[in-house]
Design an enzyme around this catalytic site. Structure first.
Site, PDB file in Angstrom:
ATOM      1  N   GLU A 194     -11.437  12.064 -38.832  1.00 47.88           N
ATOM      2  CA  GLU A 194     -12.595  11.734 -37.969  1.00 47.88           C
ATOM      3  C   GLU A 194     -13.631  10.868 -38.693  1.00 47.88           C
ATOM      4  OE1 GLU A 194     -13.982  15.655 -36.794  1.00 47.88           O
ATOM      5  OE2 GLU A 194     -12.719  15.614 -35.023  1.00 47.88           O
ATOM      6  N   GLU A 387      -5.785  16.601 -32.712  1.00 47.47           N
ATOM      7  CA  GLU A 387      -6.566  17.824 -32.469  1.00 47.47           C
ATOM      8  C   GLU A 387      -6.942  17.892 -31.007  1.00 47.47           C
ATOM      9  OE1 GLU A 387     -10.079  18.524 -34.829  1.00 47.47           O
ATOM     10  OE2 GLU A 387      -9.154  17.632 -36.606  1.00 47.47           O
TER      11      GLU A 387
HETATM   12  C1  BG6 Z   1     -12.910  18.737 -35.472  1.00 47.73           C
HETATM   13  C2  BG6 Z   1     -12.626  18.953 -36.935  1.00 47.73           C
HETATM   14  O1  BG6 Z   1     -14.038  17.969 -35.329  1.00 47.73           O
HETATM   15  O2  BG6 Z   1     -13.185  19.866 -34.696  1.00 47.73           O
HETATM   16  C3  BG6 Z   1     -12.017  20.308 -37.277  1.00 47.73           C
HETATM   17  O3  BG6 Z   1     -11.784  17.938 -37.446  1.00 47.73           O
HETATM   18  C4  BG6 Z   1     -12.714  21.375 -36.470  1.00 47.73           C
HETATM   19  O4  BG6 Z   1     -12.086  20.508 -38.647  1.00 47.73           O
HETATM   20  C5  BG6 Z   1     -12.535  21.088 -34.982  1.00 47.73           C
HETATM   21  O5  BG6 Z   1     -12.345  22.679 -36.791  1.00 47.73           O
HETATM   22  C6  BG6 Z   1     -13.139  22.154 -34.087  1.00 47.73           C
HETATM   23  O6  BG6 Z   1     -14.493  22.307 -34.411  1.00 47.73           O
HETATM   24  P1  BG6 Z   1     -15.117  23.716 -34.759  1.00 47.73           P
HETATM   25  O7  BG6 Z   1     -16.467  23.415 -35.226  1.00 47.73           O
HETATM   26  O8  BG6 Z   1     -15.095  24.501 -33.502  1.00 47.73           O
HETATM   27  O9  BG6 Z   1     -14.247  24.325 -35.811  1.00 47.73           O
END
Ligand code: BG6
Length: 488
Positions: A194, A387
């Site tokens: 990211e 993701e």
């Molecule tokens: C993404 C990141 O932005 O979101 C991850 O690359 C992260 O590392 C994921 O875990 C979900 O966000 P969060 O804050 O709910 O863990």
């Protein structure tokens, strides 16, 4: 002429995604150094604002406290979900779901604990040999991020993080080391997780501490320039060391809609979108986009560059584009007058047509179809969803089961839209659901914000047996993969 594409391609990569800093734990085992993520605390007495302020900007005081052994605070990312000791069991669970890929990251600090050493740490390298071997034993293709929010803390304290050009050499040495070591095991790589998020949380993305930077924008874009060069040189090294390797850039797709059809809102949307696309534009096209000149002028940014930088960027573009996608927001020229929605990176104006998760993230499956089409129109490069998922409070029922129908519903609707995007003509090569096994949240450092198909018995303070328990979504995802996305 193109043929109509229906359904997921035969060799589509299905799996899950995680990061070393949220899973491994064992923060001081086998010579590992401290990283920027090891500095984040969790305190249940603090509110959401405290967690997010910390995520968006760390202070020198907090960093020094984290280095002081006399200060005993709760640093959840130092313990993760204990993947370091349980990777075999976890990978077997992924194999049982039928994963054909697993996206993870190498902890930079296991290989170069301080970041500026000349020789790598053999014990760190040996750990990932074991992880990749275990994945390959189950025919799971590793997709590996070189760094996922885990710059060595020493590089922050001694060099000022990525604002310092020396970090390019440190990073490229790290990249070349792991390419040589794993050249027969890993074909798919991502350079920076990211990268566009450097704009929103510069400490964890680039080791920038705001204090001492009179023009924070200057520091951020200078750091970005160095990361672009480090990324491009890593692409070059990967292609030389691992013939046939695929190296991707990754951005968080922060989808925005104009809040109204007022041209001011539409222009504001385009303006805010470019804040993110700037990062993929450089890595995919190999040069700074034309809009960046005015953007820099208005922010008072003057980049320090060297002869040859342009050629490095131009000659080493990425092979594919990875994205994270969780939510959408609205953009408005008068944002302060409207109700806000939340997000781990940036919030935005609330969209009345969308529901939210428990952390205020707006759920927008159709937005994923829009995002994929938009990206493919812009770049015509293979896309990979690295993701996507929903953080939720999961509870274990009296009968021991976890009925996470909300997760199934979220993922099902997003996968349906991926299928639509493929039908639209998008070249989508893979999907890794975020957090196949519960882990520490990046933004809040909570354990109780869970994404997994597998539950991990651990609370926000680190109590629990760490036992792994399959949730209802485990069997659901297994049949999604077995049917290549046909049975949702
Ligand atoms: C993404 C990141 O932005 O979101 C991850 O690359 C992260 O590392 C994921 O875990 C979900 O966000 P969060 O804050 O709910 O863990």
């Amino acid at each position: 002429m193109e043929h109509v594409k229906k359904g997921f391609p035969k060799n589509f990569l299905w799996g899950g995604a995680a990061a070393a800093m949220q899973t491994e734990g064992a923060y001081d085992a086998d010579g590992r150094g401290l990283s920027v993520s090891d500095v984040f605390t969790f305190d249940s007495k603090q509110d959401k604002k405290y967690w997010l302020d910390q995520w968006h900007m760390m202070t020198h005081r907090q960093v020094q406290e984290a280095l002081d052994p006399a200060i005993q605070k709760n640093y959840p990312k130092r313990r993760g979900n204990d993947f370091y000791h349980r990777y075999e069991e976890d990978i077997e669970l992924f194999a049982e779901m039928g994963f054909s890929t697993y996206r993870t990251s190498i902890a930079w600090t296991r290989i170069f604990p301080n970041g500026d050493e000349l020789e790598p740490n053999e014990l760190g390298l040996a750990f990932y040999d074991k992880v990749f071997d275990k994945l390959l034993e189950h025919q799971i293709e590793p997709v590996v991020s070189l760094t996922h929010y885990d710059m060595p803390l020493h590089l922050v304290n001694a060099y000022g993080g990525w604002t310092n050009r020396k970090c390019i050499d440190f990073f490229v040495r790290f990249a070349e080391t792991v390419f040589r070591r794993y050249k027969d095991k890993v074909k798919y790589w991502i350079t920076f997780n990211e990268m566009n998020c450097l704009k929103h949380h510069p400490f964890v993305s680039a080791g920038i501490i705001e204090e001492g930077h009179p023009n924070l924008e200057q520091a951020k874009y200078q750091a970005a320039h160095h990361q672009f060069l480090a990324s491009a040189l890593s692409v070059k090294a990967a292609h030389e060391i691992i013939p046939g390797s695929m190296v991707g850039s990754m951005i968080s797709y922060l989808l925005l809609y104009p809040n109204t059809c007022n041209p001011d809102d539409v222009l504001e949307t385009q303006h805010e979108e470019r804040v993110s696309f700037f990062f993929s534009d450089v890595q995919v096209r190999g040069y700074y986009p034309s809009y960046s000149a005015r953007m820099f002028e208005e922010k008072g940014v003057v980049l320090q560059t060297e002869p040859g930088d342009d050629a490095i960027l131009r000659e080493n573009i990425v092979d594919y584009i990875a994205i994270s996608y969780y939510m959408s927001n609205n953009a408005s020229a008068t944002a302060e007058q409207h109700e806000k929605a939340s997000g781990n990176l940036i919030g935005g104006v609330k969209n009345p047509y969308l529901e939210q998760n428990e952390w205020g993230w707006q759920i927008d499956p159709k937005g994923l179809r829009y995002a994929l089409n938009n990206l493919y129109d812009r770049y015509q490069k293979p896309l990979f969803i690295a993701e996507n998922g929903i953080g939720a409070i999961d509870t274990i029922r009296e009968d021991g089961t976890i009925q996470d129908d909300y997760r199934i519903d979220y993922l099902k609707k997003h996968i349906e839209q991926m299928r639509e995007a493929i039908h639209d003509g998008v070249d989508l090569i893979g999907y890794t659901a975020w957090g196949p096994i519960d882990m520490i949240s990046a933004s809040t450092s909570q354990m109780s914000k869970r994404y997994g198909f597998v539950y991990v018995d651990q609370d926000d303070e680190g109590n629990g047996s760490l036992k792994r328990i399959k949730k209802k979504s485990f069997d659901w995802y297994k049949q999604v993969i077995a049917s290549n996305g046909e049975t949702l």
